[in-house]
Scaffold this active site. Structure first.
Site, short mmCIF file in Angstrom:
data_model
loop_
_atom_site.label_atom_id
_atom_site.label_comp_id
_atom_site.label_asym_id
_atom_site.label_seq_id
_atom_site.Cartn_x
_atom_site.Cartn_y
_atom_site.Cartn_z
N ASN A 11 0.87 -1.18 0.00
CA ASN A 11 0.00 0.00 0.00
C ASN A 11 0.91 1.22 0.00
OD1 ASN A 11 -1.78 2.06 0.48
ND2 ASN A 11 -2.41 1.35 2.53
N TRP A 12 1.00 1.86 -1.15
CA TRP A 12 1.90 3.01 -1.27
C TRP A 12 1.34 4.25 -0.60
CZ3 TRP A 12 4.79 3.58 -6.63
CH2 TRP A 12 5.69 2.51 -6.78
N LYS A 13 0.06 4.23 -0.23
CA LYS A 13 -0.59 5.40 0.38
C LYS A 13 -0.37 6.62 -0.53
CE LYS A 13 -0.13 3.14 4.81
NZ LYS A 13 0.01 3.24 6.25
N HIS A 98 -9.41 1.26 5.07
CA HIS A 98 -8.13 1.42 5.77
C HIS A 98 -8.34 2.36 6.95
CE1 HIS A 98 -4.01 2.51 6.67
NE2 HIS A 98 -3.64 1.43 6.02
N GLU A 100 -6.68 4.72 8.06
CA GLU A 100 -6.43 6.13 7.77
C GLU A 100 -7.66 6.76 7.12
OE1 GLU A 100 -2.78 5.54 5.63
OE2 GLU A 100 -1.79 4.99 7.50
N GLU A 168 -5.08 -4.79 10.72
CA GLU A 168 -4.05 -3.77 10.90
C GLU A 168 -4.33 -3.02 12.20
OE1 GLU A 168 -2.08 -2.63 6.91
OE2 GLU A 168 -3.77 -1.31 7.21
N GLY A 174 2.93 2.23 10.80
CA GLY A 174 3.94 3.27 10.66
C GLY A 174 4.70 3.60 11.93
N SER A 213 3.69 -2.20 10.35
CA SER A 213 5.14 -2.29 10.63
C SER A 213 5.75 -3.63 10.26
CB SER A 213 5.43 -1.93 12.09
OG SER A 213 5.09 -0.58 12.34
N GLY A 234 3.01 -1.20 4.24
CA GLY A 234 3.01 0.23 3.95
C GLY A 234 4.41 0.70 3.62
N GLY A 235 5.08 1.30 4.60
CA GLY A 235 6.38 1.93 4.37
C GLY A 235 7.38 1.04 3.65
P1 13P Z 1 3.26 0.32 7.65
O1 13P Z 1 3.75 -0.97 7.04
O2 13P Z 1 4.00 1.53 7.17
O3 13P Z 1 3.19 0.23 9.14
O4 13P Z 1 1.76 0.54 7.13
C1 13P Z 1 0.86 -0.50 7.22
C2 13P Z 1 -0.37 -0.12 6.49
O5 13P Z 1 -1.10 0.76 6.88
C3 13P Z 1 -0.64 -0.84 5.23
O6 13P Z 1 -1.94 -0.59 4.79
#
Ligand code: 13P
Length: 260
Positions: A11-13, A98, A100, A168, A174, A213, A234-235
């Site tokens: 997920n590149w956000k 998600h 967020e 999640e 993050g 994470s 994510g990251g």
């Molecule tokens: P991180 O891997 O950066 O913690 O993000 C997880 C995430 O929200 C994937 O959708």
């Protein structure tokens, strides 16, 4: 019993410019060279990159997805995209609910369910995200919160091969923090039970991802946990080497050994 093919999704956000399509090409080449092992590999870039990314992966094993959609096919909804538009652009998956988006846009379970139905009806796969906040976990409410999210957002009678649930924990996203392996195992066992109840025809085949994470250093132990059928990254998905290191954890022999 054979488990469904695991899924490792990036997920590149809100990250990614046209220049970063080179990252998608690099992941594509690594996946097609066998780097993803036994896993299906997916990247969900920002909507602006989907058309170009989907063209780059034509004929490849790498899949492209969106990060959200509305349930309506079209209409007066400034700034939004529909599942039909994502599909038209070449996406085969969409992430929904998600944390967020639940936090920033007040996406409700009912909205997530409606969006999932629209995506599934179009033949796409839907990744529905659930997870508790730190306060909810500390209050002992993690499973009741996740249970309520599942009950409210999972559509009735989905095709189990195209429904994915991502657990999640909000506090793990993050932050570099992850639940203990025992806590991940307990939550995934709980989610499996709920999904088998909500999706009697094939709930045991719905893939359950862990997200929050996930890094190359912890991927192998997280992905070896029973009822963890992959990860939502994510990251670490923004770095080709890190992402491929995580995806590569799913060599079929390793997973077979883990679930034996
Ligand atoms: P991180 O891997 O950066 O913690 O993000 C997880 C995430 O929200 C994937 O959708």
């Amino acid at each position: 019993m054979a488990r469904p093919q695991p899924l490792v999704a990036g997920n590149w956000k809100m990250n990614g410019m046209l220049a970063d399509l080179a990252e998608i090409e690099a992941v594509r080449d690594a996946v097609d060279a066998g780097g993803g092992g036994g896993a299906e590999v997916l990247i969900c870039p920002p909507a602006t990159l989907i058309v170009a990314a989907a063209k780059l992966v034509q004929g490849s094993r790498l899949k492209i997805g969106g990060q959200t959609c509305r349930s309506e096919i079209s209409g007066a909804h400034t700034g939004d995209v529909s599942a039909a538009m994502l599909k038209d652009a070449g996406a085969t998956y969409v992430i929904l609910g998600h944390s967020e988006r639940r936090a920033s846009y007040g996406e409700t379970n009912a909205a997530v369910r409606a969006r999932a139905i629209s995506a599934l009806d179009l033949g796409m796969s839907a990744i529905i995200c659930v997870g508790e906040t730190k306060a909810e976990r500390e209050a002992g409410r993690a499973t009741s919160i996740v249970g309520r999210q599942l009950l409210g957002s999972v559509p009735a009678h989905p095709d189990p091969s195209r429904l994915v649930i991502a657990y999640e924990p909000v506090w793990a996203i993050g932050t570099g923090l992850t639940p203990t392996n025992a806590d991940v195992a307990a939550m995934h066992r709980f989610i499996r039970g709920e999904i088998e109840r909500l999706v009697p025809a094939g709930g045991s085949d719905v893939r359950l991802l862990y997200g929050g994470s996930v890094r190359p250093r912890n991927a192998a132990e997280l992905m070896a946990i029973a009822d963890v059928d992959g990860g939502l990254i994510g990251g670490a998905s923004l770095d080709v080497d890190d992402f491929m290191a995580i995806a590569g954890v799913y060599r079929e022999d390793v997973k077979a050994a883990a679930s034996a």
